[in-house]
Design a protein around this motif. Structure first.
Motif, PDB file in Angstrom:
ATOM      1  N   THR A   1       0.311   0.630  -3.364  1.00  0.00           N
ATOM      2  CA  THR A   1       0.217   0.419  -1.923  1.00  0.00           C
ATOM      3  C   THR A   1      -0.899  -0.559  -1.581  1.00  0.00           C
ATOM      4  O   THR A   1      -0.674  -1.522  -0.834  1.00  0.00           O
ATOM      5  CB  THR A   1      -0.019   1.759  -1.209  1.00  0.00           C
ATOM      6  OG1 THR A   1       1.022   2.673  -1.577  1.00  0.00           O
ATOM      7  CG2 THR A   1      -0.017   1.575   0.296  1.00  0.00           C
ATOM      8  N   GLU A   2      -2.108  -0.327  -2.100  1.00  0.00           N
ATOM      9  CA  GLU A   2      -3.218  -1.200  -1.755  1.00  0.00           C
ATOM     10  C   GLU A   2      -2.959  -2.625  -2.229  1.00  0.00           C
ATOM     11  O   GLU A   2      -3.239  -3.590  -1.517  1.00  0.00           O
ATOM     12  CB  GLU A   2      -4.525  -0.673  -2.375  1.00  0.00           C
ATOM     13  CG  GLU A   2      -5.124   0.534  -1.666  1.00  0.00           C
ATOM     14  CD  GLU A   2      -4.323   1.811  -1.910  1.00  0.00           C
ATOM     15  OE1 GLU A   2      -3.585   1.874  -2.927  1.00  0.00           O
ATOM     16  OE2 GLU A   2      -4.437   2.745  -1.087  1.00  0.00           O
TER      17      GLU A   2
ATOM     18  N   ARG B   1      -0.053  -4.027  -2.690  1.00  0.00           N
ATOM     19  CA  ARG B   1       1.013  -4.583  -1.862  1.00  0.00           C
ATOM     20  C   ARG B   1       0.473  -5.010  -0.490  1.00  0.00           C
ATOM     21  O   ARG B   1       0.810  -6.088   0.004  1.00  0.00           O
ATOM     22  CB  ARG B   1       2.114  -3.525  -1.690  1.00  0.00           C
ATOM     23  CG  ARG B   1       3.294  -3.962  -0.838  1.00  0.00           C
ATOM     24  CD  ARG B   1       4.350  -4.632  -1.648  1.00  0.00           C
ATOM     25  NE  ARG B   1       5.470  -5.043  -0.811  1.00  0.00           N
ATOM     26  CZ  ARG B   1       6.714  -5.151  -1.213  1.00  0.00           C
ATOM     27  NH1 ARG B   1       7.006  -4.860  -2.470  1.00  0.00           N
ATOM     28  NH2 ARG B   1       7.673  -5.548  -0.405  1.00  0.00           N
ATOM     29  N   VAL B   2      -0.371  -4.152   0.093  1.00  0.00           N
ATOM     30  CA  VAL B   2      -0.953  -4.494   1.403  1.00  0.00           C
ATOM     31  C   VAL B   2      -1.793  -5.761   1.289  1.00  0.00           C
ATOM     32  O   VAL B   2      -1.725  -6.642   2.149  1.00  0.00           O
ATOM     33  CB  VAL B   2      -1.797  -3.319   1.928  1.00  0.00           C
ATOM     34  CG1 VAL B   2      -2.612  -3.738   3.136  1.00  0.00           C
ATOM     35  CG2 VAL B   2      -0.892  -2.144   2.295  1.00  0.00           C
TER      36      VAL B   2
ATOM     37  N   GLU C   1       0.534  -8.760   0.975  1.00  0.00           N
ATOM     38  CA  GLU C   1       1.151  -9.114   2.249  1.00  0.00           C
ATOM     39  C   GLU C   1       0.141  -9.756   3.186  1.00  0.00           C
ATOM     40  O   GLU C   1       0.479 -10.679   3.934  1.00  0.00           O
ATOM     41  CB  GLU C   1       1.761  -7.867   2.880  1.00  0.00           C
ATOM     42  CG  GLU C   1       2.981  -7.341   2.132  1.00  0.00           C
ATOM     43  CD  GLU C   1       3.502  -6.031   2.703  1.00  0.00           C
ATOM     44  OE1 GLU C   1       2.820  -5.467   3.589  1.00  0.00           O
ATOM     45  OE2 GLU C   1       4.588  -5.588   2.266  1.00  0.00           O
ATOM     46  N   GLU C   2      -1.120  -9.271   3.143  1.00  0.00           N
ATOM     47  CA  GLU C   2      -2.154  -9.876   3.976  1.00  0.00           C
ATOM     48  C   GLU C   2      -2.414 -11.312   3.549  1.00  0.00           C
ATOM     49  O   GLU C   2      -2.595 -12.201   4.377  1.00  0.00           O
ATOM     50  CB  GLU C   2      -3.443  -9.053   3.879  1.00  0.00           C
ATOM     51  CG  GLU C   2      -4.608  -9.592   4.689  1.00  0.00           C
ATOM     52  CD  GLU C   2      -4.353  -9.568   6.184  1.00  0.00           C
ATOM     53  OE1 GLU C   2      -4.983 -10.362   6.893  1.00  0.00           O
ATOM     54  OE2 GLU C   2      -3.498  -8.771   6.637  1.00  0.00           O
TER      55      GLU C   2
END
Length: 691
Positions: A278-279, A281-282, A285-286
């Motif tokens: 998750t981290e 991926r975030v 995306e950022e």
């Protein structure tokens, strides 16, 4: 799936643990750190660890039984000495080099043949794996390969056996941090490891026999089914990223799925190894959003922007170039920048351009030519940089013949930009204009802002604080982006990246301030730093961070001549607690012990998880007497932790004060020896190492 040794799962005992806990990053964590039997030998699976030199590091009896041999006899043998086909050895070498999985079939012969046995047909799965420490070593030995054997057929004098046994042994270590599952062809769980149960907040009994699909985000179900469908085709491996509903909400998970197939290629079951990304991926995306914002700003710029390679060929242009000069992007990309120069007189601009390209010039005026043959006077500047990983030159040209048009474009870019922007008087700080992003971020109306200062709005506590941040820009010096904490009008706080530049209009200088909210980015970085330095279960410092702290304290003690003491402690009979009450109870006890220890140590002290149930406390500016007193307080505090049936947890502690000139290893070894002296003396006591 078949256990090549023919050994079924056995009930868990202290001597035969089917969890295969010796495999993976936590290898040896649950075994006796002082040389107890390897837990790799307790599993019924056909598994082996191969080191970076391609020799057998550890293997299960089931693995050794494939060659009618014992596990001890195979340890230390080169993989090439086993009667394995060369393609298996080559595959192991590729897995070691590339750190990617491999899967193939092979026929093996026994090292000690028995009558009637010609060979065994096996599926061989190879996974990259870090070889864990041996009982005499404190650190992992390095990269290696995990080999899993799945039997497909057994050849004998009477021909192949007609049936394939199907055993549901545990495939991967029960205490792995990775998510490990086995599902059938109908997508129903056959096996889930504890890490999966913890993430999804369900017990194994609640999951076995059920399908995983209801936990998958509905937008990711089609891609999940497509990935599983691809397992029907060689190489029967599929990588997948999906969102799933967990006890922590929606989380992004990455899965590497390997299918177990029969002779006809029909999928019998699927083994999945997953990780929470998750981290990552975030952050990805950022980064993509930032790149998109950068490209949007590139295209919205009022200047004519052109990216060139070092030879002067055009790599990219912004929309200002195509709209002002009339050329299409296809007309320019890949062509020489001289195509944009006026034909007559061209020799002078060419000389100037070559001077800029060679680094001899930085800013010049040129006559550019439009597609219709008209000329446009521009002032161009150039800086070096990189584009798509290669050296590049960035040119920015200001249209001197269209100042009115430039003003219109500037206003459009300013007002519509996603970055918060403010135009103010440099000295007084009085705000003259702001864009919509600034108003939306602060939840203010334009009338609330114009004519006031950033101090009036509460962004700075005082005018002195404002001038400290904006001073360089006000005095005309270069201003680098600065991250500052600001108070918002609603009472909240935010971290913004604050950059300023001086702009001129009609002979008057103004201050253009650009603000980017990086609060979430800072919080994410803080979370990542905490996770890197703290044990995920107990919250104590990791051994890597503790070792770094020890080195710093040793250097400080040497420099300042101050005493420094360490306390090494170990939970008594912890292996028995795990074996009798289970790992869940063992984990709870670890957490409670750390909580008790944390209540007694000072803020300047460091509490480190040194091993599985072994902890180290670093006590700066503390002599042996003070260390012994604290150790006794720690021992008494832990005694309040209950196990079961009224029993209490106890610890044995060794205390050692650093000797000048002593190495880190010698220091810790003295504390270790004192701790084991406490254990031999009956446990639940403190022993001070000799000075």
């Amino acid at each position: 799936m078949v256990d090549p040794g023919g050994v079924q799962d056995q009930p868990q005992t202290a001597d035969a643990d089917p969890s295969f806990a010796a495999v993976g990053p936590d290898v040896g964590a649950g075994a006796d750190a002082r040389g107890g039997p390897s837990r790799l030998n307790g599993t019924g699976a056909g598994l082996a660890q191969v080191g970076s030199d391609l020799t057998v590091h550890q293997c299960t009896p089931a693995f050794a039984a494939v060659w009618n041999n014992t596990a001890d006899a195979l340890v230390g043998l080169p993989l090439s000495d086993l009667p394995l086909p060369e393609d298996v050895v080559a595959a192991a070498r590729r897995v070691l080099e590339s750190r990617t999985s491999a899967h193939l079939e092979a026929t093996v012969s026994p090292l000690c043949p028995t009558h009637g046995a010609r060979g065994r047909r096996l599926d061989v799965a190879l996974e990259p794996w870090d070889i864990g420490p041996t009982p005499s070593e404190a650190a992992p030995q390095g990269p290696g390969v995990l080999i899993l054997l799945f039997e497909t057929a057994v050849e004998s004098d009477t021909g192949p056996s007609g049936d394939k046994p199907d055993t549901d042994y545990r495939l991967i270590a029960e205490n792995q941090s990775a998510l490990v599952v086995k599902v059938g062809a109908d997508h129903r769980f056959h096996y889930v490891n504890p890490a999966y149960c913890r993430l999804f907040g369900r017990t194994r009994d609640e999951l076995i026999g059920r399908t995983f699909m209801p936990m998958v985000h509905e937008d990711d179900r089609d891609s999940t089914l497509a990935a599983l469908e691809s397992l029907n085709r060689p190489p029967h491996i599929a990588y997948l990223e999906q969102r799933a509903w967990t006890v922590r909400g929606w989380r992004w998970l990455s899965w590497q799925n390997t299918a177990v197939v029969d002779d006809t290629g029909h999928v019998l079951s699927v083994i999945g190894v997953g990780h929470d990304i998750t981290e990552r991926r975030v952050a990805r995306e950022e980064q993509q959003r930032n790149l998109a914002n950068l490209r949007a700003f590139f295209n919205l710029s009022q200047d004519l922007l052109v990216v060139l390679n070092p030879r002067g060929r055009i790599l990219e242009t912004n929309t200002a170039v195509t709209s002002r000069l009339g050329w299409s992007r296809a007309d320019l990309v890949g062509r020489s920048v001289f195509r944009l120069l006026s034909r007559w007189p061209r020799v002078v601009p060419r000389r100037r351009m070559r001077a800029i390209l060679s680094g001899a010039g930085h800013g010049e005026q040129f006559m550019l030519v439009t597609r219709d043959g008209e000329t446009v006077l521009v002032e161009s500047r150039m800086v070096e940089g990189s584009w798509n990983g290669a050296p590049a030159l960035f040119t920015s040209s200001r249209d001197l013949s269209e100042l009115a048009l430039m003003r219109e474009k500037f206003e459009r870019v300013f007002l519509d930009n996603a970055t918060m922007m403010v135009i103010s008087e440099p000295r007084s700080g009085r705000i003259l204009d702001v864009n919509g992003s600034f108003l939306r971020a602060l939840n203010l109306d334009r009338e609330d802002v114009l004519g006031r200062t950033s101090v009036d709005l509460g962004l700075f506590a005082s005018d002195e604080a404002r001038l400290q941040i904006l001073g360089d820009a006000i005095t005309g010096r270069h201003s680098s982006p600065t991250e500052v904490g600001v108070r918002l009008p609603d009472g909240g706080h935010a971290v913004v990246q604050w950059s300023t530049a001086t702009i001129s209009s009609g002979g008057t200088d103004y201050l253009l301030t650009m603000l980017t909210d990086v609060t979430q980015q800072q919080e994410l970085m803080a979370q990542l730093e905490y996770r890197a330095n703290h044990d995920g279960l107990t919250g104590a410092l990791t051994r890597q961070k503790g070792t770094a702290d020890l080195e710093k304290e040793t250097q400080r003690a040497q420099r300042q001549k101050h005493p420094t003491t360490i306390v090494l402690l170990d939970i008594d009979n912890f292996k028995a607690i795990n074996d009798q009450l289970g790992h869940v109870t063992g984990d709870r006890i670890l957490v409670e012990v750390v909580a008790r220890l944390s209540e007694r140590v000072r803020q300047t002290d460091s509490l480190v998880r040194w091993g599985g149930e072994e902890f180290l406390v670093i006590l700066p500016d503390t002599d042996a007497t003070g260390g012994g007193q604290l150790a006794e307080a720690l021992r008494a505090a832990v005694e309040r932790v209950a196990v079961a049936g009224g029993d209490r947890v106890t610890i044995s502690l060794g205390v050692a004060t650093w000797r000048p000139g002593e190495s880190l290893e010698e220091w810790v070894n003295r504390a270790d020896a004192a701790m084991y002296q406490a254990k031999r003396a009956g446990r639940n006591r403190v022993v001070l190492a000799p000075d």
